[in-house]
Design a protein around this motif. Structure first.
Motif, mmCIF file in Angstrom:
data_model
loop_
_atom_site.group_PDB
_atom_site.id
_atom_site.type_symbol
_atom_site.label_atom_id
_atom_site.label_comp_id
_atom_site.label_asym_id
_atom_site.label_seq_id
_atom_site.Cartn_x
_atom_site.Cartn_y
_atom_site.Cartn_z
ATOM 1 N N LEU A 16 0.826 -1.209 0.000
ATOM 2 C CA LEU A 16 0.000 0.000 0.000
ATOM 3 C C LEU A 16 0.863 1.263 0.000
ATOM 4 C CD1 LEU A 16 -2.758 -1.081 2.541
ATOM 5 C CD2 LEU A 16 -2.993 -0.837 0.055
ATOM 6 N N ILE A 17 1.917 1.254 0.800
ATOM 7 C CA ILE A 17 2.817 2.416 0.839
ATOM 8 C C ILE A 17 3.510 2.574 -0.514
ATOM 9 C CG2 ILE A 17 4.930 3.357 1.882
ATOM 10 C CD1 ILE A 17 2.398 3.622 3.634
ATOM 11 N N TYR A 18 4.020 1.476 -1.040
ATOM 12 C CA TYR A 18 4.740 1.547 -2.321
ATOM 13 C C TYR A 18 3.821 2.047 -3.440
ATOM 14 C CZ TYR A 18 7.603 0.300 -6.309
ATOM 15 O OH TYR A 18 8.332 0.350 -7.473
ATOM 16 N N LEU A 19 2.635 1.489 -3.524
ATOM 17 C CA LEU A 19 1.696 1.906 -4.576
ATOM 18 C C LEU A 19 1.205 3.339 -4.346
ATOM 19 C CD1 LEU A 19 -0.343 -1.392 -4.949
ATOM 20 C CD2 LEU A 19 1.401 -0.491 -6.511
ATOM 21 N N HIS A 23 1.102 8.404 -5.934
ATOM 22 C CA HIS A 23 -0.146 9.152 -5.988
ATOM 23 C C HIS A 23 -0.315 10.162 -4.847
ATOM 24 C CE1 HIS A 23 -1.446 6.476 -9.163
ATOM 25 N NE2 HIS A 23 -1.182 5.441 -8.389
ATOM 26 N N PHE A 24 0.373 9.919 -3.740
ATOM 27 C CA PHE A 24 0.162 10.753 -2.553
ATOM 28 C C PHE A 24 1.497 11.160 -1.936
ATOM 29 C CE2 PHE A 24 -3.340 7.670 -2.770
ATOM 30 C CZ PHE A 24 -4.419 8.527 -2.878
ATOM 31 N N PHE A 140 16.766 1.909 3.531
ATOM 32 C CA PHE A 140 17.729 2.846 2.958
ATOM 33 C C PHE A 140 18.074 2.513 1.505
ATOM 34 C CE2 PHE A 140 18.275 3.289 7.518
ATOM 35 C CZ PHE A 140 18.213 4.668 7.647
ATOM 36 N N TRP A 141 17.579 1.380 1.014
ATOM 37 C CA TRP A 141 17.756 1.038 -0.392
ATOM 38 C C TRP A 141 16.639 1.690 -1.179
ATOM 39 C CZ3 TRP A 141 18.866 -4.943 -0.189
ATOM 40 C CH2 TRP A 141 20.152 -5.150 0.317
ATOM 41 N N SER A 142 16.388 1.163 -2.337
ATOM 42 C CA SER A 142 15.321 1.714 -3.169
ATOM 43 C C SER A 142 13.961 1.385 -2.562
ATOM 44 C CB SER A 142 15.404 1.141 -4.581
ATOM 45 O OG SER A 142 15.003 -0.221 -4.582
ATOM 46 N N ASP A 143 12.984 2.185 -2.931
ATOM 47 C CA ASP A 143 11.622 1.943 -2.452
ATOM 48 C C ASP A 143 11.107 0.587 -2.919
ATOM 49 O OD1 ASP A 143 11.669 4.451 -1.255
ATOM 50 O OD2 ASP A 143 10.728 5.432 -2.981
ATOM 51 N N ALA A 144 11.466 0.209 -4.130
ATOM 52 C CA ALA A 144 11.031 -1.086 -4.668
ATOM 53 C C ALA A 144 11.640 -2.240 -3.868
ATOM 54 C CB ALA A 144 11.397 -1.206 -6.140
ATOM 55 N N ALA A 145 12.935 -2.141 -3.548
ATOM 56 C CA ALA A 145 13.586 -3.193 -2.751
ATOM 57 C C ALA A 145 12.937 -3.294 -1.381
ATOM 58 C CB ALA A 145 15.081 -2.906 -2.613
ATOM 59 N N TRP A 146 12.615 -2.164 -0.781
ATOM 60 C CA TRP A 146 11.945 -2.149 0.524
ATOM 61 C C TRP A 146 10.597 -2.863 0.430
ATOM 62 C CZ3 TRP A 146 7.257 0.125 1.850
ATOM 63 C CH2 TRP A 146 6.952 0.087 3.214
#
Length: 177
Positions: A16-19, A23-24, A140-146
């Motif tokens: 939910l945070i990643y998606l 948008h927000f 601390f890595w990419s948002d996608a990795a997180w």
């Protein structure tokens, strides 16, 4: 019903945070964490989960005020720390967390079962430490990795630990019988 919804939101939180990032602003995503924290606080009577709800609310407030994503990405670290603390406290003040669960099915647990469940509780503590550290590193890595680690890999590792322990328990029980 609220517990079920909270469980689903907690499991889906990284996704939910990643998606929501695209948008927000983070401050608006923080409202999700506030809602989860308030729901957890209302549903629980256990002090450790009230502490977790307070920590989640604090992360959400920091994110809202700073409009930064990092506090929201630290939520899985908080949850792992709380779970580790909860399990570790049961090692200091028995019965252990896993023994309590085992006694629901087998009230007259033998001494060997008590020792085994204590060891499994220790393994879970180790898992929560590892998983919390991995959650911190991925923040601390990419948002996608997180999102991939905290929303998929961590759950797969948890499932593998459940399955592995179940297999070992079956072998120990077979040898014991």
């Amino acid at each position: 019903m609220r517990s079920f919804i909270l469980g689903i939101l907690t499991l889906a939180y990284p996704a939910l945070i990643y998606l929501g990032m695209s948008h927000f602003q983070p401050r608006w995503l923080a409202l999700l964490l506030v809602a989860m924290a308030l729901t957890r606080a209302l549903l629980t009577k256990d002090k450790i989960w009230l502490i977790a709800a307070s920590g989640a609310a604090l992360l959400a407030v920091i994110s809202f005020m700073s409009n930064q994503l990092m506090p929201l990405k630290l939520y899985p670290v908080l949850i792992n720390a709380v779970l580790c603390a909860a399990f570790a406290l049961t090692l200091a003040y028995p019965p252990s967390a896993i023994e309590r669960l085992a006694r629901l099915r087998e009230p007259d647990l033998p001494e060997s079962g008590i020792l085994y469940t204590r060891r499994v509780t220790q393994v879970w503590c180790g898992f929560f430490i590892f998983n919390g550290c991995a959650a911190l590193i991925t923040a601390f890595w990419s948002d996608a990795a997180w999102a991939i680690y905290n929303g998929l890999i961590a759950y797969l590792l948890m499932g593998a630990l459940f399955l592995g322990e179940w297999i070992i328990r079956q072998r120990i029980r077979a040898a014991y019988d």
